[in-house]
Motif scaffolding. Structure first.
Motif, PDB file in Angstrom:
ATOM      1  N   GLN A   1       0.841  -1.193   0.000  1.00  0.00           N
ATOM      2  CA  GLN A   1       0.000   0.000   0.000  1.00  0.00           C
ATOM      3  C   GLN A   1       0.878   1.246   0.000  1.00  0.00           C
ATOM      4  N   GLY A   2       0.548   2.164  -0.882  1.00  0.00           N
ATOM      5  CA  GLY A   2       1.313   3.400  -0.981  1.00  0.00           C
ATOM      6  C   GLY A   2       2.486   3.329  -1.921  1.00  0.00           C
ATOM      7  N   ALA A   3       2.817   2.145  -2.435  1.00  0.00           N
ATOM      8  CA  ALA A   3       3.944   2.020  -3.347  1.00  0.00           C
ATOM      9  C   ALA A   3       3.520   2.425  -4.749  1.00  0.00           C
ATOM     10  N   THR A   4       4.493   2.791  -5.564  1.00  0.00           N
ATOM     11  CA  THR A   4       4.207   3.150  -6.952  1.00  0.00           C
ATOM     12  C   THR A   4       3.758   1.924  -7.708  1.00  0.00           C
ATOM     13  N   PRO A   5       2.614   1.956  -8.371  1.00  0.00           N
ATOM     14  CA  PRO A   5       2.129   0.764  -9.088  1.00  0.00           C
ATOM     15  C   PRO A   5       3.091   0.354 -10.189  1.00  0.00           C
ATOM     16  N   TYR A   6       3.113  -0.943 -10.454  1.00  0.00           N
ATOM     17  CA  TYR A   6       3.890  -1.460 -11.562  1.00  0.00           C
ATOM     18  C   TYR A   6       3.176  -1.143 -12.868  1.00  0.00           C
ATOM     19  N   PRO A   7       3.901  -1.217 -13.997  1.00  0.00           N
ATOM     20  CA  PRO A   7       3.223  -0.993 -15.282  1.00  0.00           C
ATOM     21  C   PRO A   7       2.078  -1.964 -15.473  1.00  0.00           C
ATOM     22  N   VAL A   8       1.018  -1.492 -16.089  1.00  0.00           N
ATOM     23  CA  VAL A   8      -0.161  -2.319 -16.300  1.00  0.00           C
ATOM     24  C   VAL A   8       0.140  -3.606 -17.051  1.00  0.00           C
ATOM     25  N   PRO A   9       1.011  -3.615 -18.115  1.00  0.00           N
ATOM     26  CA  PRO A   9       1.236  -4.864 -18.854  1.00  0.00           C
ATOM     27  C   PRO A   9       1.734  -6.003 -17.987  1.00  0.00           C
ATOM     28  N   LEU A  10       2.397  -5.667 -16.867  1.00  0.00           N
ATOM     29  CA  LEU A  10       2.896  -6.735 -16.003  1.00  0.00           C
ATOM     30  C   LEU A  10       1.753  -7.555 -15.421  1.00  0.00           C
ATOM     31  N   PHE A  11       0.570  -6.948 -15.304  1.00  0.00           N
ATOM     32  CA  PHE A  11      -0.560  -7.645 -14.729  1.00  0.00           C
ATOM     33  C   PHE A  11      -1.558  -8.105 -15.784  1.00  0.00           C
ATOM     34  N   ASN A  12      -1.137  -8.118 -17.047  1.00  0.00           N
ATOM     35  CA  ASN A  12      -1.966  -8.709 -18.091  1.00  0.00           C
ATOM     36  C   ASN A  12      -1.794 -10.218 -18.016  1.00  0.00           C
ATOM     37  N   MET A  13      -2.544 -10.842 -17.101  1.00  0.00           N
ATOM     38  CA  MET A  13      -2.306 -12.240 -16.764  1.00  0.00           C
ATOM     39  C   MET A  13      -2.820 -13.216 -17.820  1.00  0.00           C
ATOM     40  N   GLY A  14      -3.661 -12.732 -18.743  1.00  0.00           N
ATOM     41  CA  GLY A  14      -4.203 -13.634 -19.754  1.00  0.00           C
ATOM     42  C   GLY A  14      -3.140 -14.356 -20.548  1.00  0.00           C
ATOM     43  N   PRO A  15      -2.232 -13.638 -21.241  1.00  0.00           N
ATOM     44  CA  PRO A  15      -1.179 -14.319 -21.995  1.00  0.00           C
ATOM     45  C   PRO A  15      -0.254 -15.153 -21.118  1.00  0.00           C
ATOM     46  N   ILE A  16       0.050 -14.655 -19.911  1.00  0.00           N
ATOM     47  CA  ILE A  16       0.960 -15.394 -19.028  1.00  0.00           C
ATOM     48  C   ILE A  16       0.369 -16.745 -18.633  1.00  0.00           C
ATOM     49  N   MET A  17      -0.895 -16.752 -18.231  1.00  0.00           N
ATOM     50  CA  MET A  17      -1.521 -18.000 -17.820  1.00  0.00           C
ATOM     51  C   MET A  17      -1.746 -18.923 -19.013  1.00  0.00           C
ATOM     52  N   ALA A  18      -2.069 -18.355 -20.189  1.00  0.00           N
ATOM     53  CA  ALA A  18      -2.249 -19.184 -21.371  1.00  0.00           C
ATOM     54  C   ALA A  18      -0.955 -19.914 -21.724  1.00  0.00           C
ATOM     55  N   VAL A  19       0.169 -19.194 -21.664  1.00  0.00           N
ATOM     56  CA  VAL A  19       1.465 -19.816 -21.944  1.00  0.00           C
ATOM     57  C   VAL A  19       1.779 -20.891 -20.906  1.00  0.00           C
ATOM     58  N   SER A  20       1.474 -20.607 -19.651  1.00  0.00           N
ATOM     59  CA  SER A  20       1.744 -21.587 -18.589  1.00  0.00           C
ATOM     60  C   SER A  20       0.954 -22.873 -18.810  1.00  0.00           C
ATOM     61  N   PHE A  21      -0.304 -22.746 -19.179  1.00  0.00           N
ATOM     62  CA  PHE A  21      -1.127 -23.936 -19.407  1.00  0.00           C
ATOM     63  C   PHE A  21      -0.656 -24.715 -20.635  1.00  0.00           C
ATOM     64  N   ILE A  22      -0.250 -23.998 -21.676  1.00  0.00           N
ATOM     65  CA  ILE A  22       0.253 -24.678 -22.881  1.00  0.00           C
ATOM     66  C   ILE A  22       1.516 -25.467 -22.562  1.00  0.00           C
ATOM     67  N   LEU A  23       2.417 -24.863 -21.786  1.00  0.00           N
ATOM     68  CA  LEU A  23       3.658 -25.547 -21.433  1.00  0.00           C
ATOM     69  C   LEU A  23       3.424 -26.706 -20.467  1.00  0.00           C
ATOM     70  N   SER A  24       2.319 -26.657 -19.712  1.00  0.00           N
ATOM     71  CA  SER A  24       2.062 -27.737 -18.748  1.00  0.00           C
ATOM     72  C   SER A  24       1.477 -28.978 -19.396  1.00  0.00           C
ATOM     73  N   MET A  25       0.897 -28.851 -20.584  1.00  0.00           N
ATOM     74  CA  MET A  25       0.251 -29.992 -21.218  1.00  0.00           C
ATOM     75  C   MET A  25       1.220 -31.140 -21.489  1.00  0.00           C
ATOM     76  N   PRO A  26       2.433 -30.900 -22.057  1.00  0.00           N
ATOM     77  CA  PRO A  26       3.372 -32.025 -22.244  1.00  0.00           C
ATOM     78  C   PRO A  26       3.749 -32.699 -20.925  1.00  0.00           C
ATOM     79  N   ILE A  27       3.847 -31.919 -19.853  1.00  0.00           N
ATOM     80  CA  ILE A  27       4.201 -32.499 -18.550  1.00  0.00           C
ATOM     81  C   ILE A  27       3.091 -33.428 -18.082  1.00  0.00           C
ATOM     82  N   ILE A  28       1.839 -33.008 -18.248  1.00  0.00           N
ATOM     83  CA  ILE A  28       0.704 -33.857 -17.852  1.00  0.00           C
ATOM     84  C   ILE A  28       0.711 -35.158 -18.643  1.00  0.00           C
ATOM     85  N   VAL A  29       0.964 -35.059 -19.945  1.00  0.00           N
ATOM     86  CA  VAL A  29       0.981 -36.255 -20.801  1.00  0.00           C
ATOM     87  C   VAL A  29       2.104 -37.203 -20.393  1.00  0.00           C
ATOM     88  N   ILE A  30       3.295 -36.665 -20.151  1.00  0.00           N
ATOM     89  CA  ILE A  30       4.450 -37.510 -19.798  1.00  0.00           C
ATOM     90  C   ILE A  30       4.220 -38.202 -18.455  1.00  0.00           C
TER      91      ILE A  30
END
Length: 330
Positions: free
Chosen positions: A286-315
Motif C-alpha cells: 500500500q502506498g507504493a508506486t504501481p507497476y506498469p499495467v502490462p505486467l498484470f496482463n495475466m491472460g497471456p501469461i496463464m495461457a502460456v503456462s497452461f500450454i507448457l504444462s500440457m506435455p508435462i501432464i501427458v508424460i
C-alpha cells in the motif's frame, strides 16, 4: 574406479552451477530477512524466505551429487539424470515463456526499445543454454559405457555363507533404473515440494480458484487441506509404490485436466484471469508506486503456462501406465 572424462566435466559444470546457486540464495535470503524492501509486501516476505530456503536445499543437494559423481556412486548417475531433466524442463519452459510473454508487453519508445529486446533475447538465450546442458546430462548419463562405469563389470562373491568353501562367482551388475520410473520419482518429489508450499497460502491468506468459483473462509481452508493431504499421500505413495497412490495419482491427473477444461466454459476464463490479476495486485504494498499495467496482463501469461504444462501432464500420465506393474502387479 576410473572416472570417465565426461563424468568429470559434468561434475565440474554441475559444481559451478551449484556454487552460483548457493551464493545467490544466501544473498537473497539475507536481503529478504535483514534489508527493508518496500517492493516486497510484509505478507509476501515469508513466501520469499521459504522459496529461498527451498532452493538453497536444492543447490546443496546438487553439491552433494557433485561429490558423489567424483566418487562414482551409483545413485549419483540417477541424480544427474533427474537434475538434467529438471534443468531442461524448467529452463526450456522459462525461455519459451519469456519469448512468448514479451510479445504482449509494449516496447518503450526510443532507442531503449532495442536494448529491452536485446535483454529479453539474452535472457531467453541463457535459459536455452541451460536447457542444452540438461539434454547433455540426460543423454550422456544414459549411455551404456557410462552406466557400466557406475555399475561396474560385476561383483566377486566369495562369502562362504553363500557359496561352498573355496567357491566364487561374479554377480552381474544391477539393472539400471527404468526411465519411466525416474519420471515418477521426479514427479513424486516435485509433488512433495508443492505440498510444502501450500501452508504459505494460509500465511498469505490467498483465496483459491476452484472450478470457476473463488473460495474463501472455511471452504478455502477445507479445499487446501484436501489438496495438501492428496499431494502428501501421492508423493510418498509413488515413491514407496503404494497401490492406492497409483489411483490417487490417476485421479489427480483427471482433476488437473478437468480444471483446465472448465476454463473453456464461457465466463470461466474471464473470472480466472480477474482472480489472477487481483491476486497479483495484492502483492503491491500500500502506498507504493504501481507497476506498469502490462505486467498484470495475466491472460497471456496463464495461457502460456497452461500450454507448457500440457506435455508435462501427458508424460506423467504415460509414466503412470508404463510402470503400472510397480503398483498394481503384473
Amino acid at each position: 574406479m576410473r572416472r570417465p572424462v565426461g563424468v568429470i566435466v559434468a561434475a565440474v559444470v554441475l559444481g559451478l552451477m551449484a556454487l552460483a546457486g548457493i551464493c545467490g540464495m544466501l544473498f537473497s535470503l539475507g536481503f529478504a530477512i535483514f534489508v527493508h524492501n518496500p517492493i516486497i509486501p510484509g505478507a509476501f516476505r515469508p513466501f520469499i524466505i521459504f522459496g529461498d530456503c527451498l532452493m538453497l536445499c536444492f543447490f546443496l543437494f546438487c553439491a552433494w551429487t557433485v561429490v558423489a559423481l567424483f566418487q562414482m556412486r551409483r545413485w549419483a548417475r540417477i541424480s544427474a539424470i533427474i537434475l538434467g531433466g529438471l534443468t531442461f524442463l524448467f529452463s526450456a519452459s522459462a525461455g519459451a515463456a519469456i519469448l512468448m510473454v514479451s510479445k504482449y508487453i509494449p516496447a518503450p519508445p526510443g532507442p531503449s526499445a532495442v536494448s529491452v529486446s536485446a535483454v529479453v533475447m539474452g535472457i531467453a538465450g541463457f535459459y536455452g543454454f541451460l536447457a542444452l546442458i540438461g539434454v547433455w546430462w540426460l543423454v550422456y548419463f544414459n549411455l551404456r559405457p557410462v552406466r557400466a562405469a557406475f555399475h561396474g563389470a560385476g561383483i566377486m562373491v566369495t562369502n562362504p555363507d553363500i557359496l561352498p568353501p573355496g567357491g566364487a562367482t561374479i554377480l552381474p551388475p544391477a539393472e539400471p533404473t527404468p526411465g519411466w520410473r525416474i519420471v515418477i520419482i521426479v514427479w513424486a518429489c516435485l509433488t512433495l515440494v508443492s505440498a510444502l508450499s501450500v501452508p504459505m497460502l494460509f500465511v498469505m491468506r490467498m483465496p483459491v480458484f476452484f472450478f470457476g468459483v473463488v473460495l474463501t473462509g472455511t471452504a478455502e481452508t477445507l479445499t487446501l487441506l484436501a489438496l495438501l493431504a492428496a499431494e502428501v499421500f501421492m508423493g510418498i505413495g509413488l515413491l514407496r509404490k503404494w497401490k492406492a497412490a497409483w489411483y490417487v495419482a490417476l485421479a489427480w491427473q483427471i482433476y488437473i485436466v478437468a480444471f483446465l477444461l472448465t476454463l473453456a466454459i464461457p465466463g470461466n476464463w474471464a473470472r480466472f484471469i480477474a482472480y489472477e490479476q487481483h491476486t497479483a495486485a495484492r502483492l503491491i504494498p500500500q502506498g507504493a508506486t504501481p507497476y506498469p499495467v502490462p505486467l498484470f496482463n495475466m491472460g497471456p501469461i496463464m495461457a502460456v503456462s497452461f500450454i507448457l504444462s500440457m506435455p508435462i501432464i501427458v508424460i506423467c500420465t504415460m509414466a503412470l501406465f508404463k510402470r503400472k506393474e510397480d503398483y498394481l502387479g503384473a
